[in-house]
Structures are given as C-alpha cells and as structure tokens.
Design an enzyme around this catalytic site. Structure first.
Site, PDB file in Angstrom:
ATOM      1  N   ASP A   1     -40.401  18.969  10.269  1.00 10.86           N
ATOM      2  CA  ASP A   1     -40.755  17.559  10.352  1.00 10.86           C
ATOM      3  C   ASP A   1     -40.379  17.086  11.758  1.00 10.86           C
ATOM      4  O   ASP A   1     -39.565  17.716  12.436  1.00 10.86           O
ATOM      5  CB  ASP A   1     -39.986  16.781   9.278  1.00 10.86           C
ATOM      6  CG  ASP A   1     -40.223  15.284   9.354  1.00 10.86           C
ATOM      7  OD1 ASP A   1     -41.390  14.868   9.408  1.00 10.86           O
ATOM      8  OD2 ASP A   1     -39.218  14.540   9.370  1.00 10.86           O
TER       9      ASP A   1
ATOM     10  N   ASP B   1     -35.680  15.455   7.139  1.00  8.30           N
ATOM     11  CA  ASP B   1     -34.655  14.456   6.820  1.00  8.30           C
ATOM     12  C   ASP B   1     -34.993  13.628   5.591  1.00  8.30           C
ATOM     13  O   ASP B   1     -34.130  12.897   5.096  1.00  8.30           O
ATOM     14  CB  ASP B   1     -34.530  13.477   7.992  1.00  8.30           C
ATOM     15  CG  ASP B   1     -35.746  12.559   8.084  1.00  8.30           C
ATOM     16  OD1 ASP B   1     -35.627  11.342   7.813  1.00  8.30           O
ATOM     17  OD2 ASP B   1     -36.848  13.058   8.376  1.00  8.30           O
TER      18      ASP B   1
ATOM     19  N   ASP C   1     -40.111  13.184  12.902  1.00  8.54           N
ATOM     20  CA  ASP C   1     -39.366  11.932  13.000  1.00  8.54           C
ATOM     21  C   ASP C   1     -38.043  11.996  12.251  1.00  8.54           C
ATOM     22  O   ASP C   1     -37.998  12.406  11.077  1.00  8.54           O
ATOM     23  CB  ASP C   1     -40.223  10.779  12.467  1.00  8.54           C
ATOM     24  CG  ASP C   1     -41.515  10.637  13.245  1.00  8.54           C
ATOM     25  OD1 ASP C   1     -41.454  10.602  14.479  1.00  8.54           O
ATOM     26  OD2 ASP C   1     -42.600  10.587  12.615  1.00  8.54           O
TER      27      ASP C   1
END
Length: 217
Positions: A7, A179, A9
């Site tokens: 991922d 996250d 961001d």
C-alpha cells in the site's frame, strides 16, 4: 522470487497523497482552498472509519482536474512529489523495498489513490509497477471520471487477480504491507501479511491473528 505488494498512503509515506494533493491544489489556486480542504477532511474521516464510498471521493477530488491537460497536471505533480512527498517517505519503507529487491522479489504498489499521483511517487521510490485508480481521458485532458475497477477494498483484490493473470504471476509466498482496515481483503489473501503503523481495527486483527506489526518512521 515472490511478489512484494505495498500500500502507499500511510504505509510507505507518512500521510495520504490524495489529501496532500488537495492542499497543493489549493495552494495552486485550482480550488476554493478552505471549503475544499474541509470537505476532503470530512471524507477522509469516513475512509479511516471504513465507511467511505470511493466513487464519491474520486468525483470530489478529481473535479479540479476537469479539462486540464495531462501535461499541465504532470508539471504540477513533479514539484509536489519532490517538495511535499519525498520528505514523508519512511526510511524503514525504503529499507524494506531494498531488502525485497535484493531477494529478487517483484515489487508492486497497489493504492486507492489516483494513478497520476501513485505512478509518480512510485518512481521516486524506485518502483516501476503500480496498480491505482485509473482516470478517464479525452483528447489529452482529464474528464474528472474514473475508469475500470477502483483499487479500493475488494477492488484491490479484483485488480490484482487481473494483473496476476496478465503477467503470469501467482501469490505463492506473497507479501503485502498496509496500514488500513480497508486492506483486510487483500491482507487476508496473501501468505505473508504485514501491518504497518496499523489503524485500531487492523491492529486488533493483527493481534488476534499473529500478523506482524511494524512501526515505520
């Protein structure tokens, strides 16, 4: 050799590139700064809660690009990445990317942000392959619409399966670093899920399943 999926961001970088880009567009005078940024914050709260309708966010966030040429936007993105994104790249993320390259793994960033942002940031990270939200273009300009399956939640899984078929790859031994609770569908799919600075829901899931919890700075 395995796939190493990341991922973007709040995983590889400290922050969300789409929201940071919204602030940058305000600085450029492309939007009404205070109201646009406030609306962006409201929508990102929904994202953090796992309640965001990504189609609605993309309609909002792409509205300033309607009619702008690909070249004009690219010229604005370059200094944005250099000045705003680069200082936010986690040192631990760069070390992890380097480790996977040394091991011969194939690195792929898969993000729920727009492709024109993700691909440029990936270049800064030394990553050549990305899956991100694709944008419709007409006569060299952006229309403000997306195209294809959005790389968000289950959409990441669908787009990844298409990519695997296209490239003759498989998920045996694959890693994924994220996250966000929104990436649970893909984290649950790979052999080696890793949570990075996880949100509370993802942290609880990681604790329950024994997934690694990484703290990147």
């Amino acid at each position: 050799m395995a796939l190493a999926l990341f991922d973007l961001d709040d995983t590889l970088i400290d922050g969300d590139c789409a929201s940071l880009w919204s602030s940058h567009m305000a600085a450029l005078g492309w939007v009404d700064g205070p109201s646009f940024i406030e609306r962006d914050r409201e929508l990102m709260v929904l994202y953090a809660q796992g309640k965001l309708a990504m189609e609605a966010y993309m309609t909002f966030s792409l509205s300033p690009l309607v009619g702008r040429t690909i070249e004009e936007v690219a010229e604005a993105v370059d200094p944005f990445v250099e000045d705003i994104i680069t200082p936010r790249i986690h040192d631990d993320a760069m070390a992890c990317l380097a480790r996977h390259r040394e091991e011969g793994d194939r690195v792929l960033i898969i993000s729920a942000s727009a492709h024109f942002l993700v691909s440029r940031i990936a270049k800064q990270l030394g990553v050549g392959e990305v899956l991100a939200i694709d944008l419709e273009q007409q006569q060299g300009s952006y229309t403000g619409n997306t195209c294809g399956i959005l790389t968000y939640r289950e959409g990441k899984v669908a787009r990844l399966h298409s990519w695997l078929q296209e490239h003759g790859e498989g998920l045996e031994g694959a890693y994924f670093y994220s996250d966000s609770r929104n990436d649970l569908p893909l984290l649950s799919l790979v052999a080696k899920p890793h949570t990075v600075n996880p949100d509370p829901v993802l942290r609880a899931h990681a604790d329950a399943t024994g997934w690694p919890v990484l703290r990147w700075r």
